[in-house]
Design an enzyme around this catalytic site. Structure first.
Site, PDB file in Angstrom:
ATOM      1  N   GLY A 209       0.922  -1.449  -0.110  1.00  0.00           N
ATOM      2  CA  GLY A 209      -0.123   0.025  -0.003  1.00  0.00           C
ATOM      3  C   GLY A 209       0.935   1.320   0.132  1.00  0.00           C
ATOM      4  O   GLY A 209       1.920   1.204  -0.248  1.00  0.00           O
ATOM      5  N   ASN A 210       0.338   2.364   0.202  1.00  0.00           N
ATOM      6  CA  ASN A 210       0.991   3.769   0.446  1.00  0.00           C
ATOM      7  C   ASN A 210       0.417   4.640   1.466  1.00  0.00           C
ATOM      8  O   ASN A 210      -0.579   4.171   2.056  1.00  0.00           O
ATOM      9  CB  ASN A 210       1.377   4.254  -0.974  1.00  0.00           C
ATOM     10  CG  ASN A 210      -0.073   4.860  -1.663  1.00  0.00           C
ATOM     11  OD1 ASN A 210      -0.795   5.551  -1.043  1.00  0.00           O
ATOM     12  ND2 ASN A 210      -0.497   4.080  -2.723  1.00  0.00           N
TER      13      ASN A 210
END
Ligand code: CTP
Length: 402
Positions: A209-210
């Site tokens: 993810g980020n």
């Protein structure tokens, strides 16, 4: 308060429904409007100006000159001041005067000087309302751009039953509020916004993810909706909530889900704003069981995700606007210009991580908007909600140029 700061002239004429004007005035003031009441001489026979001035906290204007000191009531100034003029109730006589330009009282002269939308709410007995002259006059006033608030049917003050009852004050207030709504700049426009991060599954408990919080995309969606647009907000996993009747939220997790959701609605959109921080790569295989720790090293094979912005750019029609974002750490303008071209965007919003207060997780942002013609427009460091307003303003402008 749906009418905060709005300047409204409330004209009252000599109909028995004038008693309802007090309730109407109270409602407009409660909604935050500043109201100047103008009464015809006949209206004062039905309701006292003292009531109206007390409710509006302003002296009622009725004569060309104030009785006590001869001060001139300027109908021109009032006409310029008003954002909206509402005459409720309006009699057959005043309707006739407005058609003929018979400016023999302050109300009709003010009407003729008004530069704003004019709403009229007729109230009279059924035979007077049904008379061909009234109907013809209303048609003429409508053709001049005035808005008629149709009277209702029911019991009339005369005891007769039929059409002629003034529209109920609460409904009139709703119509007034709606009129200001129609000044919104994106009414009838449909806009897609992507927001937040994407999560690309590795195994049942892990993902790539980020740090995108979704704040910028949500702020843009809300600003678009405030301007009247019908917004589809396709968002990755975020901890934000949205509460606006014009926003349809679609929750997705991965880049491919975001692509599918975006692509399916894009053909009916006027514009799309690609605000999401979409993963560029995803695990080539998702293992169905949790990956166990084994040796010191491990690797995950990744494959590219499809670029959503570029996909929409490739199917974009001439009357559709596509906006992208670029988050850069070096060669900002050059990289942003490359993305603009590669993805067939109409403009790109550049965030530089070099700028303090810009980027992920913070409430502020500093942007530069780069257009197709390579013009760069730099903005100050602002709250994300204000940045959203700048971006939406640019969208309004560009949609007007398509
Ligand atoms: N974008 C997208 N789909 C992707 C990747 C990016 O829609 N799979 C959109 C983003 O929402 C943003 C723009 O493309 O509007 C730029 O994304 P960015 O990741 O910065 O650009 P990339 O083309 O991925 O280039 P790079 O990673 O090299 O910076």
């Amino acid at each position: 308060m749906r009418l905060k700061g709005k300047h409204i002239i409330l004209g009252v004429t000599g109909s028995i429904a004038a008693y309802k004007a007090a309730y109407l005035l109270r409602g407009l003031v409660k909604e935050g409007a500043e109201v100047q009441v103008v009464m015809t001489p006949a209206a004062k026979e039905f309701i006292t100006p003292v009531t109206m001035s007390a409710l509006s906290s302003r002296p009622v204007a009725s004569e060309f000159f104030a009785a006590n000191d001869g001060t001139w009531h300027s109908h021109v100034d009032m006409g310029q001041w008003a954002d909206l003029m509402l005459i409720a109730p309006i009699t057959a006589a005043t309707i006739g005067k407005m058609v003929a330009g018979l400016a023999d009282n302050l109300l009709v002269t003010t009407y003729m000087s008004a530069k704003c939308p004019v709403y009229i709410a007729p109230a009279m007995d059924l035979d007077m309302f049904a008379h061909p002259s009234t109907l013809k006059n209303l048609e003429i006033l409508q053709s001049y751009g005035n808005i008629i608030l149709e009277p209702g049917e029911g019991e009339l003050a005369s005891g007769l039953h039929g059409k002629g009852r003034m529209m109920e004050p609460d409904r009139i207030i709703d119509e007034v509020v709606k009129s200001f709504d129609s000044k919104k700049k994106l009414l009838t426009k449909k806009v897609l916004v992507t927001a937040g991060p994407t999560y690309e599954k590795i195994d049942p408990v892990r993902f790539i993810g980020n740090y995108s919080s979704g704040k910028m995309g949500f702020a843009i969606a809300e600003e678009l909706a405030n301007q009247g647009a019908e917004v589809t907000l396709v968002t990755g996993p975020v901890s934000l909530s949205v509460n606006h009747p014009n926003i349809k939220r679609v929750n997705v997790e991965s880049a491919s889900e975001m692509l599918k959701a975006s692509k399916s609605v894009f053909p009916e959109m006027d514009a799309a704003v690609m605000c999401a921080a979409v993963a560029d790569y995803k695990p080539a295989n998702i293992t169905s069981q949790k990956i166990k720790r084994k040796e010191d090293e491990m690797s995950i094979e990744l494959e590219a995700t499809k670029d959503i912005a570029a996909t929409l750019g490739s199917i974009k029609k001439e009357n559709q606007l596509l906006v992208g974002f670029a988050l850069e750490t070096q060669d900002e303008l050059k990289n942003a210009a490359g993305k603009l071209q590669r993805k067939n965007l109409d403009f790109i919003v550049l965030n530089s991580l070099q700028d303090k207060g810009a980027g992920f997780g913070v409430v502020t942002n500093k942007i530069t908007i780069l257009s197709k013609d390579n013009k760069a427009q730099e903005f100050e460091l602002k709250q994300k909600t204000e940045v959203a307003a700048d971006i939406v303003e640019k969208i309004v402008e560009e949609l007007g140029n398509l």
